[in-house]
Design an enzyme around this catalytic site. Structure first.
Site, PDB file in Angstrom:
ATOM      1  N   ALA A  63       0.848  -1.195   0.000  1.00 21.33           N
ATOM      2  CA  ALA A  63       0.000   0.000   0.000  1.00 21.33           C
ATOM      3  C   ALA A  63       0.881   1.241   0.000  1.00 21.33           C
ATOM      4  O   ALA A  63       2.000   1.222   0.507  1.00 21.33           O
ATOM      5  CB  ALA A  63      -0.863  -0.006   1.257  1.00 21.33           C
ATOM      6  N   GLY A 106       0.674  -4.968   1.154  1.00 22.15           N
ATOM      7  CA  GLY A 106      -0.364  -5.067   0.123  1.00 22.15           C
ATOM      8  C   GLY A 106       0.138  -5.765  -1.129  1.00 22.15           C
ATOM      9  O   GLY A 106      -0.659  -6.353  -1.879  1.00 22.15           O
ATOM     10  N   GLU A 109      -0.365  -9.327  -0.388  1.00 24.98           N
ATOM     11  CA  GLU A 109      -1.812  -9.599  -0.368  1.00 24.98           C
ATOM     12  C   GLU A 109      -2.354  -9.711  -1.797  1.00 24.98           C
ATOM     13  O   GLU A 109      -3.199 -10.550  -2.091  1.00 24.98           O
ATOM     14  CB  GLU A 109      -2.535  -8.484   0.391  1.00 24.98           C
ATOM     15  CG  GLU A 109      -2.220  -8.502   1.888  1.00 24.98           C
ATOM     16  CD  GLU A 109      -2.919  -7.369   2.626  1.00 24.98           C
ATOM     17  OE1 GLU A 109      -2.583  -6.203   2.354  1.00 24.98           O
ATOM     18  OE2 GLU A 109      -3.795  -7.645   3.456  1.00 24.98           O
ATOM     19  N   GLU A 129       3.298  -5.057   8.031  1.00 23.73           N
ATOM     20  CA  GLU A 129       2.434  -3.970   8.515  1.00 23.73           C
ATOM     21  C   GLU A 129       2.628  -3.648   9.982  1.00 23.73           C
ATOM     22  O   GLU A 129       2.509  -2.507  10.409  1.00 23.73           O
ATOM     23  CB  GLU A 129       0.956  -4.316   8.265  1.00 23.73           C
ATOM     24  CG  GLU A 129       0.505  -4.159   6.816  1.00 23.73           C
ATOM     25  CD  GLU A 129       0.838  -5.354   5.934  1.00 23.73           C
ATOM     26  OE1 GLU A 129       1.591  -6.247   6.386  1.00 23.73           O
ATOM     27  OE2 GLU A 129       0.353  -5.396   4.786  1.00 23.73           O
TER      28      GLU A 129
END
Ligand code: COA
Length: 699
Positions: A63, A106, A109, A129
């Site tokens: 992210a 991310g 993911e 994270e």
């Protein structure tokens, strides 16, 4: 196809490439473009499979952390990352992630929602994270346990540590770890398997591996571990909860839990501080693009002085594969220093921290030298001789004449006037400060001290070098103590005042450690050596640099004078059994009688709040002075110095970040309170002009 997402077709396979340099962060625009590209490819009849990959250094760094700064939820603007991943998962053609470099947060993911993953053996895959005080928020807590099992998933998420591509293949996170061109491997995988082949797994329908008894035990253990994770406790506990849900609940329920937990963590003060730390570390050592010069190539390094500092510095370079010549006055001393380094590597190996081959390789990189000419050909020479002005001036002079033309000369001084040393070398443009922190082979911080005449090229080379040895460079101007030690002074000044007023070392350390500092100031002085600490004050006194306050840092000077040198002599602020510190009645009565002699009234009402405020306020105030004088060019640099060099709590983001959170008006109010209650004869509580001006602006 857009600027951020590139699509090409190769024999019926579409290759979708993220190209958002430098790390393919999944910004709102990337997510939108990716979703559009995949939607269109999923409907294109001539496309039989899709390879998802990244351009440049890696697959994706996850992210876009900068987007976390907006109001909660704004980072889901455009295409929600969880929605993009859910879409990928249900595409009815094989979608394979081809991973090189890194797939983190991310990025992993995203890869987990693909139907298979192919990776290079040396790629790094992980969900880090937690180091930002958040949890995976795009399905990671639900998909990772389904792919690698509960125990491994918990391990990866609670430590935040990535696994290598090779290990990923071993634990089933990747279908295979390839060498060479990972995209070609992914294409081959698609072509070699039939539709409906077991390799194409839609993760949401998988079961988490493990039996329920083990699962309950693992979850309980993880809960205990999460509770002890300091500033990361909230995120850690929520990770455990979400992973338990992956085992116990339907996928969609787990996703809903993950979403609410992620939002809670994102909104926490700890996460905001940890994100500040992430960007502050990366902003440190950035040179003004307009002025910065190209760094010189450094292939060999000379280190002068084989004491604790010199040895640690030599190891720092050798650890990064750089050959070092370690110069001492005599052959015997030089060999002894190198032997001590070998012993240290041996110790690290025995503790399982270093492979035998690395220990041997690193040892071989460090050569003992006792003839100055042996360091004359080095590209960079760092002097780490005893902290004494005359000694350092003599050394700078010698290095100025010995070092080859174009070489860089660095001093490891922690407090002395770098400009005087630079002048003494006769080559001030080549001269720079490299202030390593002890133990230098472990501590990440290096203050890169820019002298009045340090050239841009010398500075650029020093900064690049510090990064190359995996440390964090913070550029400081020249002043007494540079950034870190200059701020340490008012902090320790208040510690010693509090002792005279009746606080005990344990009381002070407890309050400061509860505040979050890695080590209380009295234990820290004992560890550093009370004589070493006192010498710094004495040297400043000789230079006429101390306030005329007769009580200034009097306690440490007195303890040193009576031979209480700290841990090394078994007595200092505490008494020691090995490394364990115990309250010492003799130390108390020494300080008490000093207070009586000096006319300081002892009090019984010193609270933890007072201790923390009296120690932290002058420290932060000094930070503002450092900023207004241009010694640090940005306040985040000061944070980095205190976070990486002095154990300031990460959850508070550093002293300047913490000060900003408290607010200028609050800081001013407290300074004025202590100016009244303590008196302000020596201007200890006078606010920095920059701080006072801020409050003025806001009124
Ligand atoms: N979002 C936004 N910016 C990011 C980013 C992210 N996820 N990851 C890295 N960056 C930026 C850095 O701020 C830096 O910017 P700068 O050049 O303007 O200073 C740049 O990308 C390069 O990062 P850097 O860490 O210096 O490069 P590296 O090669 O040493 O490491 C990574 C690359 C991806 C391993 C590392 O940046 C990293 O760990 N990133 C964070 C991964 C993460 O935690 N993702 C989960 C987010 S919840």
């Amino acid at each position: 196809m857009t600027q951020l997402v590139h699509v090409e077709r190769c024999e019926g396979i579409a290759i979708v490439r993220l190209q958002n340099a430098p790390v393919n962060a999944l910004s709102a625009q990337v997510r939108s473009d990716l979703f559009d590209a995949l939607q269109s490819l999923s409907q294109e009849a001539s496309v039989s499979g899709i390879v998802l990959t990244g351009a440049g250094r890696g697959f994706s760094g996850g992210a876009d952390i900068a987007e976390f700064a907006g109001p909660a939820g704004s980072f889901r603007l455009g295409r929600d990352p969880a929605q993009v991943n859910a879409f990928i998962e249900q595409i009815d053609k094989p979608v394979v992630a081809a991973i090189h470099g890194f797939a983190l947060g991310g990025g992993l993911e995203l890869a987990l929602s693909c139907h298979a993953r192919v990776t290079l053996a040396d790629a790094r895959m992980g969900l880090p994270e937690i180091s930002l005080g958040v949890i995976p928020g795009a399905g990671g807590t639900q998909r990772l346990p389904r792919v690698v099992g509960l125990t491994k998933a918990l391990e990866m998420m609670l430590t935040g540590q990535p696994v290598t591509g090779k290990d990923a293949a071993a634990i089933g996170l990747a279908e295979l770890a390839a060498d060479g061109d990972v995209v070609s491997s992914a294409i081959r995988l698609i072509k070699s398997r039939a539709p409906g082949d077991g390799v194409w797994r839609v993760t949401r329908f998988m079961q988490v591996a493990g039996d329920s008894l083990n699962h309950l035990g693992d979850i309980e253990k993880a809960k205990g571990r999460a509770a002890a994770m300091g500033p990361r406790t909230t995120a850690a506990s929520r990770i455990v909860e979400c992973v338990a849900a992956a085992f116990e609940k339907p996928f969609d329920d787990g996703m809903a839990l993950e979403r609410s937990a992620f939002t809670q963590c994102l909104e926490s003060a700890e996460s905001a501080a940890l994100r500040h730390v992430f960007f502050a570390e990366r902003a440190a050592g950035k040179l003004d693009a307009g002025r910065a010069a190209v760094a010189l190539k450094v292939s060999t390094v000379g280190v002068v002085g084989g004491g604790t500092m010199g040895r640690g510095i030599a190891m720092s370079f050798a650890n990064a594969g750089i050959p070092v010549r370690l110069l001492e006055l005599t052959e015997q001393k030089a060999v002894a220093a190198v032997d001590a380094i070998r012993l240290e590597y041996q110790r690290q190996m025995e503790r399982g921290r270093l492979k035998a081959s690395d220990a041997a390789g690193r040892s071989l990189l460090i050569q003992a030298a006792c003839d100055e000419r042996e360091i004359g050909t080095c590209d960079l020479v760092v002097e780490a001789v005893f902290e004494d002005m005359q000694l350092k001036i003599d050394m700078a002079q010698r290095l100025g004449s010995i070092c080859r033309e174009g070489a860089i000369i660095a001093s490891n001084t922690s407090t002395l006037d770098l400009d005087r040393l630079a002048q003494a070398s006769g080559r001030p443009a080549d001269f720079v400060g490299l202030h390593f922190f002890s133990p230098a082979n472990i501590m990440r911080l290096v203050e890169v001290v820019r002298g009045r005449d340090t050239s841009e090229q010398t500075l650029a080379t020093a900064v690049a070098m510090v990064r190359r040895i995996a440390k964090v460079p913070v550029i400081s101007g020249v002043c007494w103590g540079f950034i870190g030690n200059r701020m340490l002074e008012p902090y320790l000044r208040e510690v010693e005042s509090l002792l005279l007023e009746g606080a005990t070392p344990a009381q002070i350390d407890r309050a400061i450690e509860r505040f979050g500092m890695a080590m209380g100031p009295c234990r820290m002085m004992d560890l550093a050596g009370v004589d070493v600490v006192a010498k710094v004050v004495e040297e400043r006194a000789k230079e006429g640099n101390l306030p005329s306050d007769p009580l200034y840092r009097i306690v440490s000077r007195h303890l040193a004078a009576v031979g209480r040198l700290g841990q090394k002599s078994g007595e200092g602020f505490y008494r020691y059994e090995g490394r364990a510190a115990a309250d010492d009645i003799d130390a108390h009565s020494l300080v008490q009688s000093m207070a009586a002699r000096l006319g300081v009234e002892q009090r019984q009402d010193i609270t933890s709040d007072e201790i923390v405020q009296r120690c932290m306020l002058p420290l932060i105030n000094e930070g503002y002075r450092i900023l207004e004088e241009g010694i640090a060019s940005q306040s985040s640099d000061i944070d980095v110095v205190w976070l990486t060099g002095y154990g300031f709590p990460q959850a508070l983001g550093g002293p300047m970040y913490h000060g900003e959170r408290l607010g200028s008006a609050h800081l001013l109010d407290r300074l004025s309170h202590y100016a009244k209650s303590r008196g302000n004869t020596w201007n200890y509580w006078t606010p920095a002009a920059m701080l006072a001006a801020r409050v003025g602006e806001n009124q």
